[in-house]
Write a protein that holds these residues in place. Structure first.
Motif, mmCIF file in Angstrom:
data_model
loop_
_atom_site.group_PDB
_atom_site.id
_atom_site.type_symbol
_atom_site.label_atom_id
_atom_site.label_comp_id
_atom_site.label_asym_id
_atom_site.label_seq_id
_atom_site.Cartn_x
_atom_site.Cartn_y
_atom_site.Cartn_z
ATOM 1 N N ARG A 1 0.843 -1.205 0.000
ATOM 2 C CA ARG A 1 0.000 0.000 0.000
ATOM 3 C C ARG A 1 0.869 1.243 0.000
ATOM 4 O O ARG A 1 1.807 1.331 0.768
ATOM 5 C CB ARG A 1 -0.927 0.033 1.226
ATOM 6 N N ARG A 2 0.586 2.151 -0.882
ATOM 7 C CA ARG A 2 1.250 3.449 -0.870
ATOM 8 C C ARG A 2 0.204 4.538 -1.089
ATOM 9 O O ARG A 2 -0.786 4.321 -1.784
ATOM 10 C CB ARG A 2 2.325 3.533 -1.973
ATOM 11 N N THR A 3 0.461 5.667 -0.492
ATOM 12 C CA THR A 3 -0.384 6.826 -0.742
ATOM 13 C C THR A 3 -0.125 7.307 -2.166
ATOM 14 O O THR A 3 1.024 7.557 -2.533
ATOM 15 C CB THR A 3 -0.046 7.946 0.262
ATOM 16 N N ARG B 1 -0.868 10.079 -5.210
ATOM 17 C CA ARG B 1 -1.300 11.477 -5.382
ATOM 18 C C ARG B 1 -1.579 11.835 -6.828
ATOM 19 O O ARG B 1 -1.928 12.970 -7.130
ATOM 20 C CB ARG B 1 -0.255 12.430 -4.768
ATOM 21 N N PHE C 1 7.524 15.517 -0.094
ATOM 22 C CA PHE C 1 6.369 14.918 -0.772
ATOM 23 C C PHE C 1 5.975 15.702 -2.020
ATOM 24 O O PHE C 1 5.126 15.273 -2.789
ATOM 25 C CB PHE C 1 5.197 14.798 0.206
ATOM 26 N N THR D 1 -4.825 9.521 1.584
ATOM 27 C CA THR D 1 -5.382 9.986 2.857
ATOM 28 C C THR D 1 -5.174 11.491 2.876
ATOM 29 O O THR D 1 -4.051 11.950 3.053
ATOM 30 C CB THR D 1 -4.619 9.340 4.040
ATOM 31 N N HIS D 2 -6.229 12.261 2.635
ATOM 32 C CA HIS D 2 -6.067 13.694 2.463
ATOM 33 C C HIS D 2 -6.778 14.454 3.582
ATOM 34 O O HIS D 2 -7.869 14.084 3.997
ATOM 35 C CB HIS D 2 -6.624 14.091 1.090
ATOM 36 N N THR D 3 -6.101 15.522 4.045
ATOM 37 C CA THR D 3 -6.668 16.355 5.101
ATOM 38 C C THR D 3 -6.526 17.828 4.724
ATOM 39 O O THR D 3 -5.634 18.515 5.230
ATOM 40 C CB THR D 3 -5.911 16.122 6.437
ATOM 41 N N ILE E 1 10.349 6.520 0.691
ATOM 42 C CA ILE E 1 10.334 6.708 2.139
ATOM 43 C C ILE E 1 10.439 5.336 2.768
ATOM 44 O O ILE E 1 10.135 4.333 2.128
ATOM 45 C CB ILE E 1 9.036 7.392 2.634
ATOM 46 N N LYS F 1 9.829 2.743 6.344
ATOM 47 C CA LYS F 1 9.042 2.568 7.564
ATOM 48 C C LYS F 1 10.040 2.220 8.669
ATOM 49 O O LYS F 1 11.091 1.616 8.403
ATOM 50 C CB LYS F 1 8.010 1.449 7.384
HETATM 51 C C1 LIG Z 1 -3.994 11.630 9.023
HETATM 52 C C2 LIG Z 1 -3.228 11.735 7.732
HETATM 53 C C3 LIG Z 1 -3.312 12.887 6.983
HETATM 54 C C4 LIG Z 1 -2.639 12.983 5.756
HETATM 55 N N1 LIG Z 1 -2.810 14.106 4.987
HETATM 56 C C5 LIG Z 1 -2.243 14.157 3.777
HETATM 57 C C6 LIG Z 1 -2.525 15.255 2.906
HETATM 58 O O1 LIG Z 1 -3.295 16.151 3.237
HETATM 59 N N2 LIG Z 1 -1.935 15.286 1.690
HETATM 60 C C7 LIG Z 1 -1.105 14.283 1.268
HETATM 61 O O2 LIG Z 1 -0.592 14.364 0.156
HETATM 62 N N3 LIG Z 1 -0.833 13.212 2.050
HETATM 63 C C8 LIG Z 1 -1.400 13.123 3.288
HETATM 64 N N4 LIG Z 1 -1.190 12.012 4.080
HETATM 65 C C9 LIG Z 1 -0.402 10.885 3.567
HETATM 66 C C10 LIG Z 1 0.962 10.750 4.221
HETATM 67 O O3 LIG Z 1 1.834 11.737 3.744
HETATM 68 C C11 LIG Z 1 1.494 9.329 3.921
HETATM 69 O O4 LIG Z 1 0.645 8.372 4.511
HETATM 70 C C12 LIG Z 1 2.905 9.124 4.459
HETATM 71 O O5 LIG Z 1 3.801 9.956 3.787
HETATM 72 C C13 LIG Z 1 3.349 7.665 4.336
HETATM 73 O O6 LIG Z 1 3.302 7.249 2.997
HETATM 74 P P1 LIG Z 1 2.517 5.939 2.582
HETATM 75 O O7 LIG Z 1 1.066 6.161 2.905
HETATM 76 O O8 LIG Z 1 2.761 5.778 1.104
HETATM 77 O O9 LIG Z 1 3.067 4.788 3.384
HETATM 78 C C14 LIG Z 1 -1.840 11.903 5.303
HETATM 79 C C15 LIG Z 1 -1.762 10.741 6.073
HETATM 80 C C16 LIG Z 1 -2.460 10.649 7.271
HETATM 81 C C17 LIG Z 1 -2.394 9.358 8.064
#
Ligand SMILES: Cc1cc2nc3c(=O)[nH]c(=O)nc-3n(C[C@H](O)[C@H](O)[C@H](O)COP(=O)(O)O)c2cc1C
Length: 225
Positions: free
Chosen positions: A30-32, A34, A106, A167-169, A206, A208
């Motif tokens: 799993r990766r975030t 964008r 990022f 996961t966006h905030t 990145i 862990k």
């Molecule tokens: C509560 C939370 C808020 C986050 N908000 C953002 C965000 O607004 N924009 C974004 O690009 N990534 C956001 N992220 C993603 C993190 O940057 C990302 O999970 C982290 O760098 C680890 O990368 P991975 O998810 O690929 O393992 C958020 C993650 C979490 C858990």
């Protein structure tokens, strides 16, 4: 409440170990994401993953969450426009230097194309209190913890089903309540674009933390150091 016999699948140790390893292998991928492709995703996967998230444990089983599934392009556009207005303010005026530096690796900025490109947005709301049939407030316990756990299950279910998430905030997120017509007791918690990664999508390199850094074992006659 009445009680009933627990349904529990008892597994052998070998089977448990095998399943734990396979799960780890799966979640490690799993990766975030964008950058999303505009390709559509099966609605059933989105709904099934939300149903999985809604099985989460919660304080006093109050289930203090709401998941709003947005696939309408016009609504996605309005969400993007509102999020970009806030984020532009953040990046250009509100974020302190330190926060901007933490975000640098990022490569994020105020532009949020993914809010329109992703075929679906799941907007998660936390219900700080409930409303009874007679309109009176009911206090909710451990809202942050409960909704956080449900979101973890949602992200995992979507990944398990073959979809990518972010996961966006956006901050502040109040506009989501107004835009989606949610009542005052529903507080925007996370905005989760879901879809397939764009062709050639790149993710930051990145790591862990190692297992030893995150897990301390306390066994007999020993203390965690
Ligand atoms: C509560 C939370 C808020 C986050 N908000 C953002 C965000 O607004 N924009 C974004 O690009 N990534 C956001 N992220 C993603 C993190 O940057 C990302 O999970 C982290 O760098 C680890 O990368 P991975 O998810 O690929 O393992 C958020 C993650 C979490 C858990």
């Amino acid at each position: 409440v009445p009680f009933e016999p627990l349904k529990f699948t008892r597994r052998t140790h070998e089977e448990s170990i095998e399943r734990a390893r396979q799960f780890l292998e799966g979640v490690r991928e799993r990766r975030t994401v964008r950058e999303f492709s505009t390709e559509s995703v099966p609605a059933e996967v989105l709904e099934t993953a939300i149903a999985a998230a809604a099985t989460a444990p919660s304080g006093a089983n109050q289930q203090p969450w709401r998941f709003v599934l947005v696939t309408d392009p016009a609504v996605k556009r309005r969400i993007r426009e509102a999020a970009e207005r806030e984020e532009r303010e953040n990046y250009e005026h509100r974020f302190p230097e330190e926060w901007l530096r933490a975000l640098e690796p990022f490569g994020t900025d105020w532009r949020k194309e993914f809010l329109e490109a992703a075929p679906a947005l799941i907007v998660v709301f936390a219900l700080d209190h409930g409303v009874d049939a007679d309109g009176s407030k009911r206090k909710h316990y451990y809202v942050q913890e409960s909704v956080g756990i449900a979101c973890g299950m949602l992200l995992t279910a979507l990944h398990w089903s073959g979809l990518a998430t972010l996961t966006h905030t956006p901050s502040p997120m109040g506009f989501l309540r107004t835009l989606l017509g949610r009542p005052a007791n529903e507080r925007p918690f996370l905005l989760i674009p879901v879809g397939y990664p764009a062709e050639g999508c790149q993710v930051p390199v990145i790591g862990k933390k190692s297992f030893g850094e995150v897990c301390l074992k306390v066994t007999e006659e020993e203390k965690a150091t």
